[in-house]
Enzyme design. Structure first.
Site, PDB file in Angstrom:
ATOM      1  N   ASP A   1      92.847  23.800  27.581  1.00 47.93           N
ATOM      2  CA  ASP A   1      93.153  24.765  28.638  1.00 47.93           C
ATOM      3  C   ASP A   1      91.906  25.539  29.067  1.00 47.93           C
ATOM      4  OD1 ASP A   1      95.807  24.163  28.884  1.00 47.93           O
ATOM      5  OD2 ASP A   1      96.505  25.762  27.562  1.00 47.93           O
TER       6      ASP A   1
ATOM      7  N   PRO B   1      96.729  50.458  34.022  1.00 49.68           N
ATOM      8  CA  PRO B   1      95.528  50.070  34.767  1.00 49.68           C
ATOM      9  C   PRO B   1      94.251  50.675  34.181  1.00 49.68           C
ATOM     10  CG  PRO B   1      97.267  50.817  36.260  1.00 49.68           C
ATOM     11  CD  PRO B   1      97.719  51.143  34.867  1.00 49.68           C
TER      12      PRO B   1
ATOM     13  N   GLU C   1     105.300  57.241  37.342  1.00 51.40           N
ATOM     14  CA  GLU C   1     103.860  57.460  37.610  1.00 51.40           C
ATOM     15  C   GLU C   1     103.010  57.229  36.377  1.00 51.40           C
ATOM     16  OE1 GLU C   1     102.301  57.866  40.473  1.00 51.40           O
ATOM     17  OE2 GLU C   1     104.271  57.605  41.362  1.00 51.40           O
TER      18      GLU C   1
ATOM     19  N   ARG D   1     101.925  30.896  22.747  1.00 48.49           N
ATOM     20  CA  ARG D   1     101.505  29.498  22.953  1.00 48.49           C
ATOM     21  C   ARG D   1     100.274  29.123  22.135  1.00 48.49           C
ATOM     22  NH1 ARG D   1      98.314  27.862  26.778  1.00 48.49           N
ATOM     23  NH2 ARG D   1      99.732  26.308  27.596  1.00 48.49           N
TER      24      ARG D   1
HETATM   25  C1  LIG Z   1     103.879  52.417  38.806  1.00 46.80           C
HETATM   26  S1  LIG Z   1     102.867  52.158  37.387  1.00 46.80           S
HETATM   27  C2  LIG Z   1     101.936  53.643  37.318  1.00 46.80           C
HETATM   28  C3  LIG Z   1     100.671  53.525  38.077  1.00 46.80           C
HETATM   29  C4  LIG Z   1      99.771  54.738  37.972  1.00 46.80           C
HETATM   30  N1  LIG Z   1     100.294  55.869  38.647  1.00 46.80           N
HETATM   31  C5  LIG Z   1      98.431  54.369  38.575  1.00 46.80           C
HETATM   32  O1  LIG Z   1      98.273  54.495  39.775  1.00 46.80           O
HETATM   33  O2  LIG Z   1      97.526  53.906  37.828  1.00 46.80           O
HETATM   34  C6  LIG Z   1     103.997  52.298  36.057  1.00 46.80           C
HETATM   35  C7  LIG Z   1     103.593  51.606  34.770  1.00 46.80           C
HETATM   36  O3  LIG Z   1     103.361  50.223  35.023  1.00 46.80           O
HETATM   37  C8  LIG Z   1     102.412  49.741  34.104  1.00 46.80           C
HETATM   38  N2  LIG Z   1     101.329  49.108  34.864  1.00 46.80           N
HETATM   39  C9  LIG Z   1     101.082  49.242  36.173  1.00 46.80           C
HETATM   40  N3  LIG Z   1     100.028  48.519  36.560  1.00 46.80           N
HETATM   41  C10 LIG Z   1      99.594  47.891  35.463  1.00 46.80           C
HETATM   42  C11 LIG Z   1      98.510  46.986  35.201  1.00 46.80           C
HETATM   43  N4  LIG Z   1      97.677  46.607  36.143  1.00 46.80           N
HETATM   44  N5  LIG Z   1      98.369  46.527  33.940  1.00 46.80           N
HETATM   45  C12 LIG Z   1      99.202  46.912  32.955  1.00 46.80           C
HETATM   46  N6  LIG Z   1     100.239  47.767  33.141  1.00 46.80           N
HETATM   47  C13 LIG Z   1     100.426  48.250  34.367  1.00 46.80           C
HETATM   48  C14 LIG Z   1     101.926  50.915  33.276  1.00 46.80           C
HETATM   49  O4  LIG Z   1     102.612  50.911  32.033  1.00 46.80           O
HETATM   50  C15 LIG Z   1     102.316  52.095  34.142  1.00 46.80           C
HETATM   51  O5  LIG Z   1     102.520  53.260  33.375  1.00 46.80           O
END
Ligand SMILES: C[S@@+](CC[C@H](N)C(=O)[O-])C[C@H]1O[C@@H](n2cnc3c(N)ncnc32)[C@H](O)[C@@H]1O
Length: 247
Positions: free
Chosen positions: A169, A89, A116, A154
């Protein structure tokens, strides 16, 4: 182009890589996807890949060491300096321009976080780019990796059955950067709802004009930011502007 995916759940990718129009790209190696199971690079009887966070709190954190070992193996196998992408994120949101950039690249090493997240020291020292799928939290980076791989595949020549199909698209700046127009198929009337008569006219210029107006109207309603971007990039004609002014 080659993408190496580091994940704790490589099995999630098998059905994804074997389905739909993009399957050809993966099977032919046009988009060469290699999966690396992070657990294979963990040590000890339990093959640990995570541990509790310093400072306390809920959840677990991915250990830096197995990630570093796995990444070293991937880099040695690739023999190039492909960027390391962490889905998170934290990163900017993946968009059409980003996908076009990746689809014209030699590929990347995609790292799927879990728990996490990843020990920050690994991110600071080994990750080149962070990419987000949107402002929400996934359980892991795998879905984000699949989204990137799908969007990239794609765009590869010959992947879609109709070569022009992705040109029309949504978001394509080579056309107008607007949203795609609505689509209809048989029957001509369904539950009392008719297909717009322009589409049945067989008159190409009329159909094109109708589609153009629909793109404009739909985009103005749902994504006015894309209209503004098309305007400042000079992608709207005077006829487009007149139509928009009349909405
Ligand atoms: C449960 S999430 C961790 C979230 C983190 N503790 C936070 O609150 O920002 C586990 C993994 O999912 C992936 N992930 C979660 N949300 C994402 C998003 N919006 N975009 C890309 N990857 C995401 C990332 O690789 C992250 O390390």
């Amino acid at each position: 182009m080659r993408f190496d995916v580091i994940t704790l759940f490589p099995e999630l990718f098998a059905p994804f890589l074997a389905a739909g129009v993009t399957r050809r790209a993966y099977e032919s190696g046009q988009v060469d996807v290699r999966l690396w199971n992070l657990r294979d690079f963990a040590e000890g009887n339990y093959r640990r890949v995570d541990d509790r966070p310093f400072g306390g709190g809920p959840g677990m954190v991915m250990l830096a060491e197995p990630l570093a070992r796995c990444l070293a193996a991937v880099k040695a196998d690739r023999g190039d300096d492909a960027p390391v992408v962490l889905f998170s994120p934290v990163g900017p949101r993946l968009d059409h321009a980003g996908v076009e950039g990746w689809s014209a690249s030699a590929g990347a090493i995609l790292l799927c976080g879990r728990y996490e997240g990843v020990d920050q020291r690994f991110i600071d020292t080994h990750v080149d780019v962070q990419l987000s799928l949107g402002d929400f939290v996934l359980s892991g980076g795998e879905v984000a990796a699949m989204a990137l791989l799908d969007a990239v595949a794609r765009l590869q020549p010959g992947v879609l059955n109709d070569a022009g199909s992705h040109q029309e698209d949504s978001f394509n700046p080579a056309v107008d950067g607007l949203l795609d127009c609505p689509h209809y198929t048989r029957p001509e009337e369904w539950n009392g709802l008719k297909v717009p008569e322009e589409l049945l006219s067989g008159h190409h210029a009329r159909i094109d004009a109708w589609r153009r107006r629909q793109r404009l109207a739909l985009t103005a309603r749902h994504r006015p930011d894309l209209i503004a971007a098309a305007r400042s990039a000079g992608r709207l004609t005077r006829a487009d502007e007149e139509f928009l002014a009349g909405l």
